[in-house]
Structures are given as structure tokens and as C-alpha cells.
Design a protein around this motif. Structure first.
Motif, PDB file in Angstrom:
ATOM      1  N   VAL A 295       0.850  -1.191   0.000  1.00 35.70           N
ATOM      2  CA  VAL A 295       0.000   0.000   0.000  1.00 35.70           C
ATOM      3  C   VAL A 295       0.885   1.239   0.000  1.00 35.70           C
ATOM      4  O   VAL A 295       2.046   1.188   0.411  1.00 35.70           O
TER       5      VAL A 295
ATOM      6  N   VAL B 163      -8.172   3.997   0.334  1.00 41.32           N
ATOM      7  CA  VAL B 163      -8.273   3.800  -1.120  1.00 41.32           C
ATOM      8  C   VAL B 163      -8.905   5.031  -1.752  1.00 41.32           C
ATOM      9  O   VAL B 163      -8.441   5.532  -2.775  1.00 41.32           O
ATOM     10  N   ASP B 164      -9.963   5.529  -1.118  1.00 43.37           N
ATOM     11  CA  ASP B 164     -10.572   6.798  -1.516  1.00 43.37           C
ATOM     12  C   ASP B 164      -9.914   7.900  -0.689  1.00 43.37           C
ATOM     13  O   ASP B 164     -10.231   8.096   0.483  1.00 43.37           O
ATOM     14  N   ARG B 165      -9.013   8.616  -1.289  1.00 41.68           N
ATOM     15  CA  ARG B 165      -8.250   9.620  -0.542  1.00 41.68           C
ATOM     16  C   ARG B 165      -9.106  10.779  -0.046  1.00 41.68           C
ATOM     17  O   ARG B 165      -8.670  11.564   0.793  1.00 41.68           O
TER      18      ARG B 165
ATOM     19  N   ARG C 139      -8.512  -0.282   6.329  1.00 48.62           N
ATOM     20  CA  ARG C 139      -8.441   0.227   4.947  1.00 48.62           C
ATOM     21  C   ARG C 139      -9.597  -0.327   4.122  1.00 48.62           C
ATOM     22  O   ARG C 139     -10.160   0.365   3.267  1.00 48.62           O
ATOM     23  N   ASP C 140      -9.974  -1.577   4.398  1.00 46.33           N
ATOM     24  CA  ASP C 140     -11.118  -2.174   3.699  1.00 46.33           C
ATOM     25  C   ASP C 140     -12.420  -1.452   4.028  1.00 46.33           C
ATOM     26  O   ASP C 140     -13.384  -1.525   3.254  1.00 46.33           O
TER      27      ASP C 140
ATOM     28  N   HIS D  48      -8.323   6.091   6.506  1.00 44.17           N
ATOM     29  CA  HIS D  48      -6.900   6.407   6.521  1.00 44.17           C
ATOM     30  C   HIS D  48      -6.338   5.849   7.830  1.00 44.17           C
ATOM     31  O   HIS D  48      -6.983   5.951   8.876  1.00 44.17           O
TER      32      HIS D  48
END
Length: 406
Positions: A149, A171-173, A200-201, A205
Motif C-alpha cells: 500500500v 483507497v478513496d483519498r 483500509r477495507d 486512513h
């Protein structure tokens, strides 16, 4: 002759003035001996109390308690002495030669005649062939990049100075959900990497922080642990960092002493209103309970343990402990303060922890069944639940987050 002998004997019992010496009663001799023994015992007790109180608050590396009996590089196996940790099923780190080497261990192949044989899946650094001593650790990863990651090296500006941290973006910043991972006593932020994937899943953050006196962050003025009573300020600074970078919802995950730090921040941090939940792994919920357990483990009389608690809890104890400020053990007792739990809490704890007893976690769950969920493990030992049963550990957090819409 008999009279002369008797007279001579009587004269021998008189002093120069012709007086017989005073006789010391037997009970006085016994009392003096008992007093001397009590004084020696008190002195020994004072030494033990001083050593114990200093040990409680002084940062130190864990001891290498496993003997390395052989390493076969060709077959990828290792032989270790049998300990409660070395025979645990699962995947672990082997930190060896006073923390100068690191290997990763797979499953147990055999246990016989005081020797456990395991697979070695990797040697990251150090000379395992020449190593003679080490310790089994649940701190499995060295750096978050091993997860495949992106990782940002960042600094959190704490009251004692800039402290390094790892930021693993969601994943979606654009997500505004953050989890702050707080490691335990005697280890560093690498301990918490195991918690990154499941969060994270769920779109979080992950901020894996360091805090005062842990070997990564700056030292405090006294260089001592406060068992969460001051370290929460560094977690508070990490919350500020998260808010400055867009956080609107924060979950704090605390491991061992990190659990005590998380509980303190829940009620004392500037941004406590943004804390939506806590996840605690093998947490120190009640330090007196933990320290008494440790005292029994090392056969320290309870009265000496209580004296050590008094020493770290009062200003006069600073001369012995080196603490700049006393530690408020009552403020750190969240069984007693269970009514102050204000957010959902998930606790993962093994009943044979061996370091931090699960009694505090169980009592907190009993006191606050409305907010506290306990997932008990067995066999897994201290902060090694992920290593022992990764699937159950991950599923427990995943299900809990989902059910609470976190």
C-alpha cells in the motif's frame, strides 16, 4: 574446698564494686533479635519497592527469553527452547540478539524433549545462524510498505516535539474517516501495522503513531512512562493532525498500554468529540490489576506491590522513580470509571494473556454491556491474537465495524 569454690564462683559473678551484673531477660534478647530482623526486612522491602516502582515507569526493551538451539538454512527451519510463546501456533516475529536481528516464523513442526521446531519464512536482518537468544513477538511487520500500500512518512507535532508516524491513505483519498493506531509498552509503531488492512477495507486512513519515550518519538523531560497519564497528549496531537488533514470521524485502536492511552484520550483530548469508537487489543484497562498480576507472577508480596503503587502515585515518589509528575492510577482505572465510557468499544483479549490479565477487560464489558463488546480468545497470549488466529481477529473487527456503521 567446696566452700572456697562456691565463694570463688560467686566472686566471679560480681563486678569490681562487688555487685552482680544485671540479667537480660530472654524476651528482651528475642525482641532485640526480632527488631534487627524487622529492620533488615524493612530495608530489603524498601529496596524491592524502589526497584519495582522504577521498573514500572522506566522504558526498557523486553528480555530475550528464548534460546536458539539451531538453524538449518537449507530446510528453512529453526529449533528453539520450549516456552509459552515459542510453541504458539501461527506466524510470529523472532527478534534475536538483543533486537539486532529479525526473522519470521511459520507453523510449529514438532515439540519434543524441550525443543520446538518451526519453519522460518524470512530473515529480514541479522545473523540467525550465530544467534543464541531471542524472543517471540507479535510485532510481525517492519514497515507498512510490506502490505503493498502507499505510505507517507509524516510528523505529528506533540508537546514534547515532532514524532514520526506512518500515514497509509484510504483507497478513496477523499475519505474523512481516520483510524489512529497506538502501540504498546516497550515496542514501537510497527506493532500496529497488523491493524491497517481491515480498516483500509472499511475506507479509513490509518495513522500509526509514535509517542514520548518509545524510542522513535522524543523523550519527555523525565524520560519515564506515565502508563497513559501523559502519553494521551501525543495521541491528542495525532488527532489534531488528522483533523488538519480532513478527519471528521476518528476511531482509535490501542494495543496493550496503547489501550490505556486510548481510554484517556476518549475523555481528555481536545478533539474527543470526533472519536466515534475505540478498538482495544490486549488493553491495560486497570493498571493496579495489571501490576498486581505481574507482582504475583514474580512472587513479590502484595504489600510491597502496594508500596510501589504508592511510590509512583505521590509527589514524594519522584526521588525514587524519576517521574516529573506522579501517575494517577485511579484516573487510569476504567473499570472504576466505566460510567465515563461514551463511545462503542471493541475489546479483543486472550484469557491466558500472560502479561495483562483479561480480568479488567471482562469487568469493563460486564459494567457497560450497552457500549462494550468483548471478543475473548484463549491460548493467543499478549498482543498476539492476530498472529494466532488472523481470520477470527480480522472478522471480529470487520463485523463490529459493519454492524455499527463505522
Amino acid at each position: 574446698m567446696a566452700q572456697r569454690d562456691a565463694a570463688g564462683s560467686g566472686a566471679a559473678r560480681r563486678d569490681a564494686a562487688g555487685r552482680e551484673p544485671a540479667r537480660v531477660p530472654v524476651w528482651s534478647v528475642i525482641a532485640m533479635a526480632a527488631g534487627a530482623a524487622a529492620a533488615l526486612t524493612a530495608a530489603a522491602g524498601a529496596v524491592i519497592t524502589a526497584r519495582m516502582s522504577r521498573a514500572i515507569v522506566t522504558p526498557a526493551l523486553p528480555v530475550d527469553d528464548v534460546r536458539i538451539l539451531g538453524h538449518d538454512e537449507e530446510s528453512g527451519t529453526i529449533e528453539l527452547s520450549v516456552t509459552a510463546d515459542s510453541i504458539l501456533p501461527g506466524e510470529y516475529s523472532l527478534r534475536f540478539t538483543a533486537d539486532t536481528g529479525h526473522a519470521r516464523l511459520g507453523e510449529v513442526l514438532s515439540v519434543a524433549d524441550g525443543v520446538v521446531r518451526r519453519t522460518v519464512t524470512a530473515v529480514d536482518y541479522g545473523d540467525l545462524a550465530r544467534a543464541r537468544n531471542g524472543r517471540i513477538s507479535g510485532w510481525y511487520y517492519i514497515h507498512p510498505r510490506e502490505l503493498g500500500v502507499p505510505v507517507d512518512e509524516v510528523e505529528v507535532f506533540t508537546p514534547v516535539g515532532p514524532a514520526p508516524a506512518w500515514l497509509v491513505p484510504a483507497v478513496d483519498r477523499s475519505s474523512t474517516r481516520w483510524v489512529i493506531q497506538v502501540h504498546g509498552r516497550g515496542v514501537r509503531r510497527g506493532e500496529t501495522i497488523r491493524g491497517v488492512p481491515v480498516f483500509r477495507d472499511h475506507g479509513y486512513h490509518s495513522l500509526c503513531i509514535s509517542y514520548r519515550n518509545d524510542g522513535d518519538a522524543p523523550r519527555s523531560a523525565d524520560g519515564r512512562y506515565a502508563l497513559g497519564d501523559t502519553e494521551w497528549q501525543d495521541l491528542d496531537a495525532a488527532m489534531t493532525f488528522a483533523v488538519d488533514h480532513g478527519a471528521t470521524d476518528i476511531v482509535v485502536m490501542g494495543w496493550s498500554m496503547g489501550g490505556a492511552i486510548a481510554l484517556q484520550a476518549m475523555g481528555r483530548a481536545v478533539h474527543r468529540g470526533l472519536v466515534r469508537a475505540l478498538v482495544l487489543e490486549s488493553p491495560a484497562v486497570d493498571w493496579v490489576d495489571v501490576l498486581r498480576f505481574q507482582g504475583r507472577l514474580h512472587r513479590v508480596p502484595e504489600v510491597l506491590g502496594d508500596a510501589a503503587f504508592a511510590t509512583i502515585s505521590h509527589p514524594w515518589g519522584g526521588a525514587v522513580t524519576g517521574l516529573e509528575q506522579p501517575v494517577d492510577l485511579r484516573r487510569l482505572d476504567f473499570v472504576e470509571r466505566s460510567d465515563e465510557v461514551t463511545v462503542p468499544v471493541l475489546i479483543l483479549h486472550s484469557d491466558d494473556d500472560g502479561y495483562v490479565p483479561s480480568t479488567g477487560s471482562r469487568r469493563l464489558a460486564e459494567e457497560r454491556p450497552d457500549l462494550v463488546t468483548l471478543v475473548p480468545f484463549s491460548i493467543a497470549r499478549h498482543t498476539k491474537l492476530w498472529n494466532y488466529d488472523r481470520e477470527r481477529w480480522t472478522a471480529s473487527i470487520d463485523t463490529w465495524l459493519t454492524e455499527r456503521g463505522l
